[in-house]
Motif scaffolding. Sequence first.
Motif, PDB file in Angstrom:
ATOM      1  N   ALA A 323      66.390   4.976  15.767  1.00 34.48           N
ATOM      2  CA  ALA A 323      65.331   5.602  16.566  1.00 34.48           C
ATOM      3  C   ALA A 323      64.045   5.800  15.777  1.00 34.48           C
ATOM      4  N   LEU A 324      63.948   5.240  14.567  1.00 36.76           N
ATOM      5  CA  LEU A 324      62.661   5.254  13.870  1.00 36.76           C
ATOM      6  C   LEU A 324      61.634   4.444  14.649  1.00 36.76           C
ATOM      7  N   GLN A 325      62.103   3.564  15.510  1.00 36.02           N
ATOM      8  CA  GLN A 325      61.224   2.882  16.453  1.00 36.02           C
ATOM      9  C   GLN A 325      61.815   3.016  17.847  1.00 36.02           C
ATOM     10  N   THR A 326      61.061   3.594  18.753  1.00 39.72           N
ATOM     11  CA  THR A 326      61.480   3.732  20.144  1.00 39.72           C
ATOM     12  C   THR A 326      60.327   3.291  21.032  1.00 39.72           C
ATOM     13  N   SER A 327      60.577   3.294  22.309  1.00 42.62           N
ATOM     14  CA  SER A 327      59.506   2.958  23.246  1.00 42.62           C
ATOM     15  C   SER A 327      59.352   4.078  24.261  1.00 42.62           C
ATOM     16  N   PHE A 328      58.124   4.281  24.685  1.00 37.27           N
ATOM     17  CA  PHE A 328      57.804   5.278  25.709  1.00 37.27           C
ATOM     18  C   PHE A 328      57.260   4.506  26.908  1.00 37.27           C
ATOM     19  N   SER A 329      58.020   4.502  27.996  1.00 40.31           N
ATOM     20  CA  SER A 329      57.621   3.756  29.196  1.00 40.31           C
ATOM     21  C   SER A 329      56.767   4.641  30.092  1.00 40.31           C
ATOM     22  N   VAL A 330      55.493   4.362  30.101  1.00 40.99           N
ATOM     23  CA  VAL A 330      54.555   5.141  30.903  1.00 40.99           C
ATOM     24  C   VAL A 330      54.687   4.747  32.376  1.00 40.99           C
ATOM     25  N   ASN A 331      54.781   5.765  33.233  1.00 42.87           N
ATOM     26  CA  ASN A 331      54.815   5.550  34.683  1.00 42.87           C
ATOM     27  C   ASN A 331      54.065   6.712  35.320  1.00 42.87           C
ATOM     28  N   ASN A 332      52.777   6.516  35.518  1.00 43.98           N
ATOM     29  CA  ASN A 332      51.910   7.604  35.971  1.00 43.98           C
ATOM     30  C   ASN A 332      52.000   7.793  37.479  1.00 43.98           C
ATOM     31  N   ILE A 333      52.983   8.566  37.901  1.00 44.61           N
ATOM     32  CA  ILE A 333      53.108   8.901  39.323  1.00 44.61           C
ATOM     33  C   ILE A 333      52.927  10.409  39.480  1.00 44.61           C
ATOM     34  N   ALA A 334      52.005  10.798  40.331  1.00 42.89           N
ATOM     35  CA  ALA A 334      51.752  12.219  40.584  1.00 42.89           C
ATOM     36  C   ALA A 334      51.408  12.410  42.054  1.00 42.89           C
ATOM     37  N   LEU A 335      51.434  13.661  42.488  1.00 42.00           N
ATOM     38  CA  LEU A 335      51.148  13.974  43.882  1.00 42.00           C
ATOM     39  C   LEU A 335      49.646  14.078  44.102  1.00 42.00           C
ATOM     40  N   VAL A 336      49.149  13.260  45.026  1.00 40.50           N
ATOM     41  CA  VAL A 336      47.745  13.314  45.424  1.00 40.50           C
ATOM     42  C   VAL A 336      47.714  13.718  46.891  1.00 40.50           C
ATOM     43  N   GLN A 337      47.247  14.941  47.140  1.00 43.45           N
ATOM     44  CA  GLN A 337      47.254  15.502  48.486  1.00 43.45           C
ATOM     45  C   GLN A 337      48.659  15.443  49.086  1.00 43.45           C
ATOM     46  N   GLY A 338      49.642  15.753  48.252  1.00 43.48           N
ATOM     47  CA  GLY A 338      51.023  15.842  48.707  1.00 43.48           C
ATOM     48  C   GLY A 338      51.764  14.527  48.783  1.00 43.48           C
ATOM     49  N   ARG A 339      51.098  13.434  48.408  1.00 46.61           N
ATOM     50  CA  ARG A 339      51.750  12.129  48.467  1.00 46.61           C
ATOM     51  C   ARG A 339      51.823  11.530  47.067  1.00 46.61           C
ATOM     52  N   PRO A 340      52.972  10.955  46.707  1.00 46.56           N
ATOM     53  CA  PRO A 340      53.080  10.345  45.370  1.00 46.56           C
ATOM     54  C   PRO A 340      52.258   9.065  45.275  1.00 46.56           C
ATOM     55  N   GLU A 341      51.494   8.952  44.164  1.00 41.26           N
ATOM     56  CA  GLU A 341      50.670   7.758  43.955  1.00 41.26           C
ATOM     57  C   GLU A 341      50.757   7.337  42.491  1.00 41.26           C
ATOM     58  N   GLN A 342      50.633   6.038  42.268  1.00 40.86           N
ATOM     59  CA  GLN A 342      50.542   5.499  40.900  1.00 40.86           C
ATOM     60  C   GLN A 342      49.080   5.553  40.492  1.00 40.86           C
ATOM     61  N   LEU A 343      48.803   6.110  39.309  1.00 36.35           N
ATOM     62  CA  LEU A 343      47.427   6.402  38.913  1.00 36.35           C
ATOM     63  C   LEU A 343      47.094   5.772  37.565  1.00 36.35           C
ATOM     64  N   ASN A 344      45.900   5.227  37.474  1.00 33.03           N
ATOM     65  CA  ASN A 344      45.420   4.782  36.169  1.00 33.03           C
ATOM     66  C   ASN A 344      44.590   5.899  35.523  1.00 33.03           C
ATOM     67  N   LEU A 345      44.050   5.624  34.357  1.00 34.66           N
ATOM     68  CA  LEU A 345      43.319   6.657  33.610  1.00 34.66           C
ATOM     69  C   LEU A 345      42.143   7.199  34.401  1.00 34.66           C
ATOM     70  N   LYS A 346      41.374   6.321  35.002  1.00 32.94           N
ATOM     71  CA  LYS A 346      40.202   6.769  35.743  1.00 32.94           C
ATOM     72  C   LYS A 346      40.595   7.573  36.972  1.00 32.94           C
ATOM     73  N   ASP A 347      41.693   7.177  37.634  1.00 33.02           N
ATOM     74  CA  ASP A 347      42.160   7.924  38.810  1.00 33.02           C
ATOM     75  C   ASP A 347      42.481   9.369  38.436  1.00 33.02           C
ATOM     76  N   ILE A 348      43.191   9.557  37.339  1.00 30.45           N
ATOM     77  CA  ILE A 348      43.595  10.909  36.929  1.00 30.45           C
ATOM     78  C   ILE A 348      42.370  11.752  36.629  1.00 30.45           C
ATOM     79  N   ILE A 349      41.416  11.174  35.884  1.00 29.86           N
ATOM     80  CA  ILE A 349      40.190  11.914  35.557  1.00 29.86           C
ATOM     81  C   ILE A 349      39.402  12.206  36.829  1.00 29.86           C
ATOM     82  N   HIS A 350      39.330  11.240  37.738  1.00 28.66           N
ATOM     83  CA  HIS A 350      38.597  11.423  39.001  1.00 28.66           C
ATOM     84  C   HIS A 350      39.172  12.591  39.808  1.00 28.66           C
TER      85      HIS A 350
END
Length: 886
Positions: A323-350
């Motif tokens: 485990a000196l080398q592992t991977s972190f699988s990013v999956n940016n899903i969050a609730l936007v107005q109560g609905r789950p959405e996949q978000l990029n960096l600009k979406d989250i900041i927006h």
Amino acid sequence: MNTEGERVLPINIVDEMKSSYIDYSMSVIVSRALPDVRDGLKPVHRRVLYGMYGLNVFSNRKHLKSARIVGDVLGKYHPHGDSSVYDAMVRMAQPWSLRYPQVDGQGNFGSMDGDPPAAMRYTEARLKKISDEILADLDKDTVDFQNNFDDSLTEPSVLPTRIPNLLVNGASGIAVGMATNMAPHNLSEVVDGICAYIDNREITIDELMKHVIAPDFPTGGIIYGYDGVRDAFHTGRGRIVLRAKVNFEEVHNRNAIIVTEIPYQVNKAEMIIRTSELVKEEKIPGIYEIRDESDRRGMRIVYELKNDAIPNVVLNLLYKYTALQTSFSVNNIALVQGRPEQLNLKDIIHHFVDHRHEVIVRRTQHELKKAQERAHILEGFMRVIATQDSLDKAIAIIRNSASPADAKEGLIQEFDLSDIQAQAILDLRLARLTGMELDKIRAEYDEIMSLIKDLEDILANESRRFEIIKQEMLEVKEKYGDERRTDIDYAGGDMSIEDFIPNETVVVTISHAGYIKRTSLSEYRIQSRGGVGNKAATTRDEDFLEYIVSATNHQYMLFFTEKGKCYWLRVFEIPEGSRTAKGRAIQNLINIEADDKVKAYIRTNDLKDEEYVNQMNVVMITKNGTVKKTSLEAYSRPRTNGINAIEIRDNDQLLGARLTDGSSEIMIATRNGKCIRFPEEKARAVGRGSIGVRGISLEDNDEVIGMIIVNDVASESVLVVSEKGYGKRSAVEDYRITNRGGKGVITLNITEKTGNLIAIQNVQDGDGLMIINKSGVAIRMGVDELRVMGRNTQGVKLINLKGNDEIAAIAKVEMDKEVEDEDEHTDEELPGAVLSDQVEFSNAPQTGDNAISNMGDEKYLKKIEEDEQKEQKAIEDAQDEEETDE
């Protein structure tokens, strides 16, 4: 049988299961597993913070029992098990779990080894200072409230956070049919990204990435490669490879790998146990002992190595299997107005900026409402008690009224007041009727009216609102911003990194014992010919600087070893060293064999440029005179363990390698002072698996010491240096063009006084020359101080050698007038490097057995003897007689 009044409704079981499962899954998605894009919190975390807010357990208050906090949250807002609340609160207090912890825990809150926290009856907690920013303005009608589970209380549906929590702390959760795994980031970088977005709403994700560089994990470590980061920022999905941060030390006279930071979410104890098992199974050979020396000062895991182990090889195995080398699988899903959405960096900041904008608007409206209400009351005060007559009249009305209601009605009719104003007059204390208090009321009224005007301007002016958001973000950065913890190794991926690493000129130095470093200093002094010289970089005992090359951070370095292997590094991958640093053993950077040694380098541009690598050639020379020319394309994809560049036979070794464009001339010099010149075309290009062809025929007791590539015959001249400090410049034309494989002509009149030839270099008048001897003394001088003379001469003294010292290397450098020497006799220690865009190197040959010609038939040996006699006669007669070719 049905009881009276009951009905049985037939329901399709498929429809019922479908409906129930959809209800359940939506409940999990919306009310449990996914964070809200606005405050970055799941319901349980939001309820913990709001519960502590209700208990007034702020950062400036004393800690409160965790059981008290958990009970309050359970009873009021979170109708689930107590462990769900306590576990969430514990994680919010762990500095290795959250980049910016939100709870200040007191007691045992677990460890990185996976130790569980103490029971909640033993621990205590309070809010962190940063949580005050998450809860700020909650009492100013900034967010909507909703009923709790039994409609007895209300709770906020989202928090009015000033902290971009979704980005800085990330989130993870498994819902039904979807999951989220968001990486934490550095608060300072995120704030800079938010400010850049506010300044330019059309900003691209690539432009945002100049501010938000990459995730920043609480446990530090190294992000290996940048492609996954870029994918995550652009699409919301990406695989980020994480590596532990390591260094090499000597422990108990053994090499040791020291781990000071491990990847995010790795259990340290389990990792060590698993590594021990792999060592026992001999999947990771070379480890003698593993120790965990971590304490309150920081992490320190020691992998002590066996004597014959190569540290870099063992480290690569640890990266591969543990485990000196592992991977972190990013999956940016969050609730936007109560609905789950996949978000990029600009979406989250927006979405965060939109949330802050709404909070600012609602807060301003609330403050305006409060200010207007206060102004309304103050207007009533001004109307009633502004003059003595009106005040007396009001007092009379109150005194003559039978009840407070009659008094209020009288005041309303007499002074045309509202109900609120009249009640405020009745509630006024007598002390407020003094002259001083009346002045305060007038001043307060003026202040309130000014505030109302300002608040109305904020509501009317969008640019002001966004400026307020920006200013509050900068205040957050000032209070809580810190440095990055996670480093980035861009070389681990395929992305071009020119935008991330400054393309500065640096100097790479390699010592005879194989210690390498890079530096950007330029303190070498320019001295006159024959000077004593300055102290170069410190080296280990009996070590000396052997290679010097100037390059830029973005360039590539190919390393060729005496066994004929090729290794690849980017210049910025070479560790930076201070003025007196010894450097890092090159075995720790490339997987070179223990009994091999780097003998040559090639500095190239982008190896992924097909036109460039197909246009350029690599020309190599061995000690026994073999020349090999191969297209650079064959060396454009080196592997971690190196590739075979040339086959080296017994009693031979690779001496040098140069980059050519196909139209150059090759000159090869030997230890006994011979030199041959022939066009590059005479050595046809061969494949990487070929042996090569003969470049020069050697006499007995002779060997090749170096090779130069001539591109401009008219302006370049040939510089040769002997081991006892003599050197000479001669014109390239003095060496007539011959066929490849000849014996060459005299280049330096070798005598006992001069010593054997050790280096050859092509120079011009504008170049500088640096000479370094084996004791580490360096001298820098201008090539134009050396006049061009005949090739069959002894040359002139270049450097005064003390005792039995000898020259180790020469390097061609550009003269830099800004660093001219002011004191020729300073004893200042200087780094073994120079700043120059054009540094080429010729190295001293290894001592040992003389080279043996591969063409050993009797006829050839007899011919060598005859030629040697002719040459000796020519030297004695002091004639400049050319040798015949084979």
